[in-house]
Write a protein that holds these residues in place. Sequence first.
Motif, PDB file in Angstrom:
ATOM      1  N   TRP A 165       0.842  -1.200   0.000  1.00 48.53           N
ATOM      2  CA  TRP A 165       0.000   0.000   0.000  1.00 48.53           C
ATOM      3  C   TRP A 165       0.879   1.253   0.000  1.00 48.53           C
ATOM      4  CZ3 TRP A 165      -0.779   4.325   2.981  1.00 48.53           C
ATOM      5  CH2 TRP A 165      -1.938   5.053   2.703  1.00 48.53           C
ATOM      6  N   PRO A 166       0.526   2.290  -0.804  1.00 51.24           N
ATOM      7  CA  PRO A 166      -0.655   2.442  -1.646  1.00 51.24           C
ATOM      8  C   PRO A 166      -0.435   2.020  -3.103  1.00 51.24           C
ATOM      9  CG  PRO A 166       0.449   4.548  -1.500  1.00 51.24           C
ATOM     10  CD  PRO A 166       1.284   3.580  -0.687  1.00 51.24           C
ATOM     11  N   SER A 167       0.731   1.400  -3.409  1.00 53.25           N
ATOM     12  CA  SER A 167       0.990   1.000  -4.797  1.00 53.25           C
ATOM     13  C   SER A 167      -0.071   0.029  -5.304  1.00 53.25           C
ATOM     14  CB  SER A 167       2.381   0.369  -4.909  1.00 53.25           C
ATOM     15  OG  SER A 167       3.390   1.327  -4.696  1.00 53.25           O
ATOM     16  N   ASN A 168      -0.437  -0.957  -4.456  1.00 50.57           N
ATOM     17  CA  ASN A 168      -1.448  -1.918  -4.895  1.00 50.57           C
ATOM     18  C   ASN A 168      -2.774  -1.231  -5.232  1.00 50.57           C
ATOM     19  OD1 ASN A 168      -1.977  -1.268  -2.222  1.00 50.57           O
ATOM     20  ND2 ASN A 168      -1.864  -3.370  -1.461  1.00 50.57           N
ATOM     21  N   GLN A 169      -3.190  -0.315  -4.372  1.00 49.64           N
ATOM     22  CA  GLN A 169      -4.427   0.430  -4.590  1.00 49.64           C
ATOM     23  C   GLN A 169      -4.332   1.290  -5.851  1.00 49.64           C
ATOM     24  OE1 GLN A 169      -5.633   3.834  -1.838  1.00 49.64           O
ATOM     25  NE2 GLN A 169      -6.985   2.206  -1.121  1.00 49.64           N
ATOM     26  N   TYR A 170      -3.172   1.884  -6.056  1.00 54.13           N
ATOM     27  CA  TYR A 170      -2.951   2.743  -7.222  1.00 54.13           C
ATOM     28  C   TYR A 170      -3.020   1.945  -8.520  1.00 54.13           C
ATOM     29  CZ  TYR A 170      -0.093   5.407 -10.577  1.00 54.13           C
ATOM     30  OH  TYR A 170       0.382   6.044 -11.702  1.00 54.13           O
ATOM     31  N   PHE A 171      -2.357   0.792  -8.580  1.00 52.33           N
ATOM     32  CA  PHE A 171      -2.360  -0.015  -9.806  1.00 52.33           C
ATOM     33  C   PHE A 171      -3.748  -0.583 -10.108  1.00 52.33           C
ATOM     34  CE2 PHE A 171       2.306  -0.710  -8.757  1.00 52.33           C
ATOM     35  CZ  PHE A 171       2.729   0.220  -9.694  1.00 52.33           C
ATOM     36  N   LEU A 172      -4.424  -1.096  -9.087  1.00 53.29           N
ATOM     37  CA  LEU A 172      -5.768  -1.633  -9.307  1.00 53.29           C
ATOM     38  C   LEU A 172      -6.730  -0.523  -9.715  1.00 53.29           C
ATOM     39  CD1 LEU A 172      -6.051  -4.200  -6.364  1.00 53.29           C
ATOM     40  CD2 LEU A 172      -5.613  -4.662  -8.776  1.00 53.29           C
ATOM     41  N   GLY A 173      -6.494   0.689  -9.204  1.00 53.86           N
ATOM     42  CA  GLY A 173      -7.334   1.824  -9.569  1.00 53.86           C
ATOM     43  C   GLY A 173      -7.254   2.167 -11.048  1.00 53.86           C
ATOM     44  N   GLN A 174      -6.107   1.930 -11.669  1.00 53.94           N
ATOM     45  CA  GLN A 174      -5.974   2.189 -13.109  1.00 53.94           C
ATOM     46  C   GLN A 174      -6.954   1.309 -13.901  1.00 53.94           C
ATOM     47  OE1 GLN A 174      -3.971   4.657 -13.923  1.00 53.94           O
ATOM     48  NE2 GLN A 174      -2.642   4.798 -12.138  1.00 53.94           N
ATOM     49  N   PHE A 175      -7.046   0.033 -13.506  1.00 53.95           N
ATOM     50  CA  PHE A 175      -7.985  -0.868 -14.173  1.00 53.95           C
ATOM     51  C   PHE A 175      -9.434  -0.480 -13.867  1.00 53.95           C
ATOM     52  CE2 PHE A 175      -4.156  -3.520 -14.006  1.00 53.95           C
ATOM     53  CZ  PHE A 175      -4.141  -4.073 -15.278  1.00 53.95           C
ATOM     54  N   GLU A 176      -9.699  -0.143 -12.607  1.00 58.81           N
ATOM     55  CA  GLU A 176     -11.068   0.209 -12.222  1.00 58.81           C
ATOM     56  C   GLU A 176     -11.555   1.443 -12.968  1.00 58.81           C
ATOM     57  OE1 GLU A 176     -10.957   0.611  -8.014  1.00 58.81           O
ATOM     58  OE2 GLU A 176     -10.539  -1.525  -7.656  1.00 58.81           O
ATOM     59  N   ASP A 177     -10.667   2.438 -13.136  1.00 54.09           N
ATOM     60  CA  ASP A 177     -11.044   3.658 -13.866  1.00 54.09           C
ATOM     61  C   ASP A 177     -11.388   3.348 -15.323  1.00 54.09           C
ATOM     62  OD1 ASP A 177     -10.645   5.086 -11.575  1.00 54.09           O
ATOM     63  OD2 ASP A 177      -8.708   5.910 -12.156  1.00 54.09           O
ATOM     64  N   ALA A 178     -10.810   2.274 -15.854  1.00 58.09           N
ATOM     65  CA  ALA A 178     -11.085   1.869 -17.237  1.00 58.09           C
ATOM     66  C   ALA A 178     -12.253   0.887 -17.315  1.00 58.09           C
ATOM     67  CB  ALA A 178      -9.839   1.253 -17.861  1.00 58.09           C
ATOM     68  N   GLY A 179     -12.907   0.620 -16.166  1.00 59.46           N
ATOM     69  CA  GLY A 179     -14.029  -0.304 -16.140  1.00 59.46           C
ATOM     70  C   GLY A 179     -13.614  -1.756 -16.286  1.00 59.46           C
ATOM     71  N   LEU A 180     -12.395  -2.085 -15.838  1.00 60.22           N
ATOM     72  CA  LEU A 180     -11.866  -3.435 -16.008  1.00 60.22           C
ATOM     73  C   LEU A 180     -11.590  -4.089 -14.654  1.00 60.22           C
ATOM     74  CD1 LEU A 180      -9.264  -2.559 -18.792  1.00 60.22           C
ATOM     75  CD2 LEU A 180     -11.450  -3.748 -19.143  1.00 60.22           C
ATOM     76  N   HIS A 181     -11.606  -5.401 -14.646  1.00 61.12           N
ATOM     77  CA  HIS A 181     -11.311  -6.167 -13.438  1.00 61.12           C
ATOM     78  C   HIS A 181     -10.151  -7.107 -13.737  1.00 61.12           C
ATOM     79  CE1 HIS A 181     -14.968  -4.711 -11.492  1.00 61.12           C
ATOM     80  NE2 HIS A 181     -15.593  -4.936 -12.639  1.00 61.12           N
ATOM     81  N   PRO A 182      -8.966  -6.773 -13.254  1.00 63.59           N
ATOM     82  CA  PRO A 182      -7.794  -7.595 -13.593  1.00 63.59           C
ATOM     83  C   PRO A 182      -7.863  -8.980 -12.968  1.00 63.59           C
ATOM     84  CG  PRO A 182      -7.235  -5.990 -11.906  1.00 63.59           C
ATOM     85  CD  PRO A 182      -8.627  -5.646 -12.373  1.00 63.59           C
ATOM     86  N   ASN A 183      -7.166  -9.897 -13.598  1.00 63.92           N
ATOM     87  CA  ASN A 183      -7.099 -11.289 -13.148  1.00 63.92           C
ATOM     88  C   ASN A 183      -5.836 -11.459 -12.294  1.00 63.92           C
ATOM     89  OD1 ASN A 183      -7.156 -14.083 -12.898  1.00 63.92           O
ATOM     90  ND2 ASN A 183      -6.286 -14.428 -14.934  1.00 63.92           N
ATOM     91  N   ILE A 184      -5.956 -11.220 -10.995  1.00 64.78           N
ATOM     92  CA  ILE A 184      -4.786 -11.243 -10.117  1.00 64.78           C
ATOM     93  C   ILE A 184      -4.355 -12.687  -9.871  1.00 64.78           C
ATOM     94  CG2 ILE A 184      -3.851 -10.627  -7.858  1.00 64.78           C
ATOM     95  CD1 ILE A 184      -5.920  -8.374  -7.749  1.00 64.78           C
ATOM     96  N   ALA A 185      -3.132 -12.988 -10.288  1.00 68.66           N
ATOM     97  CA  ALA A 185      -2.604 -14.345 -10.111  1.00 68.66           C
ATOM     98  C   ALA A 185      -1.752 -14.450  -8.845  1.00 68.66           C
ATOM     99  CB  ALA A 185      -1.773 -14.754 -11.326  1.00 68.66           C
ATOM    100  N   TYR A 186      -0.884 -13.442  -8.621  1.00 72.20           N
ATOM    101  CA  TYR A 186       0.000 -13.460  -7.463  1.00 72.20           C
ATOM    102  C   TYR A 186       0.139 -12.036  -6.917  1.00 72.20           C
ATOM    103  CZ  TYR A 186       1.449 -18.042  -9.201  1.00 72.20           C
ATOM    104  OH  TYR A 186       1.453 -19.335  -9.640  1.00 72.20           O
ATOM    105  N   LYS A 187       0.225 -11.956  -5.594  1.00 64.74           N
ATOM    106  CA  LYS A 187       0.522 -10.701  -4.920  1.00 64.74           C
ATOM    107  C   LYS A 187       1.889 -10.846  -4.266  1.00 64.74           C
ATOM    108  CE  LYS A 187      -4.349  -9.726  -3.826  1.00 64.74           C
ATOM    109  NZ  LYS A 187      -5.309  -9.436  -2.735  1.00 64.74           N
ATOM    110  N   VAL A 188       2.814  -9.966  -4.621  1.00 67.66           N
ATOM    111  CA  VAL A 188       4.182 -10.091  -4.121  1.00 67.66           C
ATOM    112  C   VAL A 188       4.636  -8.764  -3.515  1.00 67.66           C
ATOM    113  CG1 VAL A 188       4.759 -11.926  -5.748  1.00 67.66           C
ATOM    114  CG2 VAL A 188       5.185  -9.551  -6.379  1.00 67.66           C
ATOM    115  N   PRO A 189       5.610  -8.798  -2.576  1.00 70.17           N
ATOM    116  CA  PRO A 189       5.944  -7.600  -1.801  1.00 70.17           C
ATOM    117  C   PRO A 189       7.124  -6.781  -2.305  1.00 70.17           C
ATOM    118  CG  PRO A 189       6.887  -9.509  -0.743  1.00 70.17           C
ATOM    119  CD  PRO A 189       6.173 -10.011  -1.960  1.00 70.17           C
ATOM    120  N   SER A 190       7.658  -7.075  -3.507  1.00 73.85           N
ATOM    121  CA  SER A 190       8.811  -6.298  -3.959  1.00 73.85           C
ATOM    122  C   SER A 190       8.839  -6.215  -5.480  1.00 73.85           C
ATOM    123  CB  SER A 190      10.129  -6.914  -3.461  1.00 73.85           C
ATOM    124  OG  SER A 190      10.405  -8.119  -4.146  1.00 73.85           O
TER     125      SER A 190
END
Length: 309
Positions: free
Chosen positions: A203-228
Amino acid sequence: MSFKYSLKQLRYLVTTIECGSISEASRRLNISNPAISSAIKDLESRFNLQIFIRHKSNGLILTPEGSSFFERAISLLRDAREFEQQVNGDSDKVSGEIVLACYDPIASCYLPELLASFKERFPAVKISLHVVHQNKIAEGLRSGAYDLALTYSAGLRETHTCIPLLPDLYPRAVLPAGHRLASYNEVSLSMIADEPLILLDIWPSNQYFLGQFEDAGLHPNIAYKVPSIELVTAFVGQGLGVSIMVTLPEQIQTPNGNKVVTLPISDPLVASRTVVAWNRDKDLTRLTSEFVNHCKNEIKLPRHMRPLQ
């Protein structure tokens, strides 16, 4: 009743609480575990309070009285630093200590050259560095634990003063070198939304990146969440998915030899802003002002992140 204690003892205590353990504080301070334990026990004895509840499994847990003591210790250490900075500011020699925080994902891009060049200019200044996540930066600036922070503006509050250090940056797509889209000049978010996404989960990078997709009306297919960032590129290079990132590694070849490519994204995107920040209620001293000006003059976009001419 007279209480005899030292700023050094308070510094040991605060560092232990920030690190979450005496052993980690020992590594950060380069002080032995017994010296830190002794300092904390002495404070507890002199002030007749229990700062921690000690659990073998859960480590150190602050008591309510310990939490209040911690806040007061931070305030006193901050005032002591400001006093030292102001006294030193009256002389021709720039000296003193700056407690600097830096957002973890951007640290390797900017800190090494920045700190080396500042040390060359002001060898008598000590920089106490904390590479942490954004929530700790916001809280540390508020409490006075940190004098300054190098970070993104996202996640900071109205109580923080921010000075931009770089032009606004935008995310780029990160793809395995052999990906079917790797040869394109640019891609849209819709072209990668259905691909497995490797998300930088800080946070807040995760929120920022997902927000880019949400603003475009898209729902990304999250496969892995990693910390670096290093893990993002390693996973992408291994063909486990794609990603979007702002801070790009200089080595587009991952440690295991796989290559990744980065491409511009054609959609309208929300910019990311790199700033130096501090608590708005606190005036810059001569020392912190020198460091802010140094940041403005010395921090440049790394060559590998500059737009092609």
